[in-house]
Design a protein around this motif. Structure first.
Motif, PDB file in Angstrom:
ATOM      1  N   TYR B  57     -24.886 -29.118 -37.026  1.00  0.00           N
ATOM      2  CA  TYR B  57     -23.949 -28.003 -37.201  1.00  0.00           C
ATOM      3  C   TYR B  57     -23.271 -28.074 -38.574  1.00  0.00           C
ATOM      4  CZ  TYR B  57     -19.740 -25.216 -36.582  1.00  0.00           C
ATOM      5  OH  TYR B  57     -18.729 -24.302 -36.752  1.00  0.00           O
ATOM      6  N   PHE B  61     -27.298 -26.062 -39.826  1.00  0.00           N
ATOM      7  CA  PHE B  61     -28.627 -26.083 -39.175  1.00  0.00           C
ATOM      8  C   PHE B  61     -29.767 -26.158 -40.191  1.00  0.00           C
ATOM      9  CE2 PHE B  61     -25.703 -23.973 -36.255  1.00  0.00           C
ATOM     10  CZ  PHE B  61     -25.838 -24.785 -35.145  1.00  0.00           C
ATOM     11  N   ALA B  62     -29.482 -26.767 -41.319  1.00  0.00           N
ATOM     12  CA  ALA B  62     -30.529 -26.878 -42.337  1.00  0.00           C
ATOM     13  C   ALA B  62     -30.752 -28.338 -42.763  1.00  0.00           C
ATOM     14  CB  ALA B  62     -30.142 -26.045 -43.556  1.00  0.00           C
ATOM     15  N   HIS B  65     -35.245 -31.176 -42.394  1.00  0.00           N
ATOM     16  CA  HIS B  65     -36.322 -30.432 -43.049  1.00  0.00           C
ATOM     17  C   HIS B  65     -37.280 -31.424 -43.701  1.00  0.00           C
ATOM     18  CE1 HIS B  65     -38.274 -27.361 -45.575  1.00  0.00           C
ATOM     19  NE2 HIS B  65     -37.837 -26.522 -44.660  1.00  0.00           N
ATOM     20  N   SER B  86     -35.305 -29.844 -33.678  1.00  0.00           N
ATOM     21  CA  SER B  86     -34.606 -29.224 -34.817  1.00  0.00           C
ATOM     22  C   SER B  86     -35.599 -28.729 -35.861  1.00  0.00           C
ATOM     23  CB  SER B  86     -33.657 -30.236 -35.455  1.00  0.00           C
ATOM     24  OG  SER B  86     -32.778 -30.734 -34.491  1.00  0.00           O
ATOM     25  N   TRP B  89     -36.979 -25.472 -34.338  1.00  0.00           N
ATOM     26  CA  TRP B  89     -36.056 -24.340 -34.198  1.00  0.00           C
ATOM     27  C   TRP B  89     -35.470 -23.885 -35.528  1.00  0.00           C
ATOM     28  CZ3 TRP B  89     -33.752 -27.085 -29.402  1.00  0.00           C
ATOM     29  CH2 TRP B  89     -34.409 -26.633 -28.263  1.00  0.00           C
ATOM     30  N   THR B  90     -35.332 -24.777 -36.482  1.00  0.00           N
ATOM     31  CA  THR B  90     -34.688 -24.401 -37.752  1.00  0.00           C
ATOM     32  C   THR B  90     -35.701 -24.284 -38.890  1.00  0.00           C
ATOM     33  OG1 THR B  90     -34.246 -26.691 -38.368  1.00  0.00           O
ATOM     34  CG2 THR B  90     -32.558 -25.597 -37.075  1.00  0.00           C
ATOM     35  N   ARG B  91     -36.953 -24.103 -38.534  1.00  0.00           N
ATOM     36  CA  ARG B  91     -37.994 -24.055 -39.582  1.00  0.00           C
ATOM     37  C   ARG B  91     -37.831 -22.827 -40.486  1.00  0.00           C
ATOM     38  NH1 ARG B  91     -40.046 -22.305 -34.873  1.00  0.00           N
ATOM     39  NH2 ARG B  91     -41.386 -20.465 -34.835  1.00  0.00           N
ATOM     40  N   VAL B  93     -34.811 -21.418 -41.200  1.00  0.00           N
ATOM     41  CA  VAL B  93     -33.449 -21.347 -41.756  1.00  0.00           C
ATOM     42  C   VAL B  93     -33.508 -21.688 -43.243  1.00  0.00           C
ATOM     43  CG1 VAL B  93     -31.148 -22.377 -41.716  1.00  0.00           C
ATOM     44  CG2 VAL B  93     -32.358 -21.945 -39.577  1.00  0.00           C
TER      45      VAL B  93
END
Lengths: 61, 226
Positions: B57, B61-62, B65, B86, B89-91, B93
């Motif tokens: 958070y 949310f980045a 990676h 993560s 789901w955050t690919r 972002v």
């Protein structure tokens, strides 16, 4: 980074202390006692090092 | 012997270390649940996943990676499940601006991963305790079985000895009957062994058995006899 920003690490220190305190122990009281000691050590080391570096900067830079 | 009313002691479970590691890596605390520590499982899940989620958070949310934070991903990957989730789901972002708390968030996620390594070592310690308890149980059960077998053998030997003592008078009696039968048979065949020899006729010289030497007169070999 200002010294106040070190407060961001306090929740992290609590999490570390609670996890490390529970490793290898089963009784809740022993876990909490160990977590308290770990938290105190973490805070003392981080705050001590932070204050020491800050003092170095204040006096010599 | 077990006291009356006592429940039988079961063999301690010996969980697999590989499965424990795998489960604990996928979901923090699941290894503890597998080895039979549900309370600790919930405790570790709460703190490790909570720290990871808070870190994610704080990074907007980045923070997880493959290219941007490749080095941090090494630490994060100790939390296998949350990191994979993560990444998935955050690919998509894309951080438009670097948040002030981005670095702190990265630290949170990385530390959460390293904390899970400690949690895994705790689960492995429990596995080791279980293996040790199972080995002790096997040793005690083996000794108990050997003791029971020895007691059984001793009881059998005692019973055999008792039977032998009980049968002994009968054996002596049957031996006496058999020897009597042999004796009577021999007596019938050869006239018996115990008949005394007929007395010699009156005035006949005394006879000696072939292998017997006649008695020497008194004083034989002395000076008087010469």
């Amino acid at each position: 980074m200002r010294l106040v920003e070190l407060l961001w690490f306090f929740p992290l220190a609590i999490a570390i202390a609670l996890v490390v305190g529970a490793v290898g122990r089963r009784e809740p009281r022993a876990i909490l006692r160990s977590a308290g000691r770990t938290l105190w050590t973490l805070v003392a080391v981080v705050a001590g090092v932070g204050i020491f570096i800050r003092l170095l900067v204040v006096f010599f830079v | 012997m077990m006291p009356p009313g006592a429940a039988p002691i079961r063999r301690p479970r010996c969980p697999s270390a590989t499965i424990t590691i795998l489960l604990g890596w996928i979901v923090p605390g699941l290894g503890q649940l597998y080895v039979g520590r549900p309370g600790k499982a919930a405790w570790f899940f709460l703190w490790v996943v909570g720290t990871f989620a808070l870190g994610l958070y704080l990074t907007g949310f980045a923070g997880v990676h493959r290219e941007r934070e490749a080095l941090w991903l090494i630490a994060q990957s100790f939390c296998g499940g949350p990191t994979a989730a993560s990444l998935w789901w955050t690919r998509d972002v894309v951080p438009l601006a670097r948040l002030a708390t981005y670095d702190v968030g990265l630290l949170y996620t990385g530390v959460a991963g390293l904390l899970n390594a400690i949690v895994l070592s705790d689960a492995l310690g429990t596995v080791e305790d279980g293996a040790r308890a199972a080995a002790s149980f096997d040793r005690i059960e083996g000794a108990r079985a050997a003791h029971a077998e020895a007691q059984l053998r001793a009881a059998e030997a005692e019973a055999a000895e008792r039977d032998a003592l009980r049968l002994a008078p009968e054996a002596v009696a049957s031996e006496a009957v058999a020897s009597e039968a042999v004796e009577s048979a021999l007596e019938g065949a050869f006239g018996g062994f115990d008949d005394p020899a007929p007395p010699p006729p009156e005035g006949a010289p005394p006879t000696f058995p072939d292998d017997a030497t006649p008695p020497r007169p008194s004083g034989y070999g002395t000076e008087e006899a010469r």
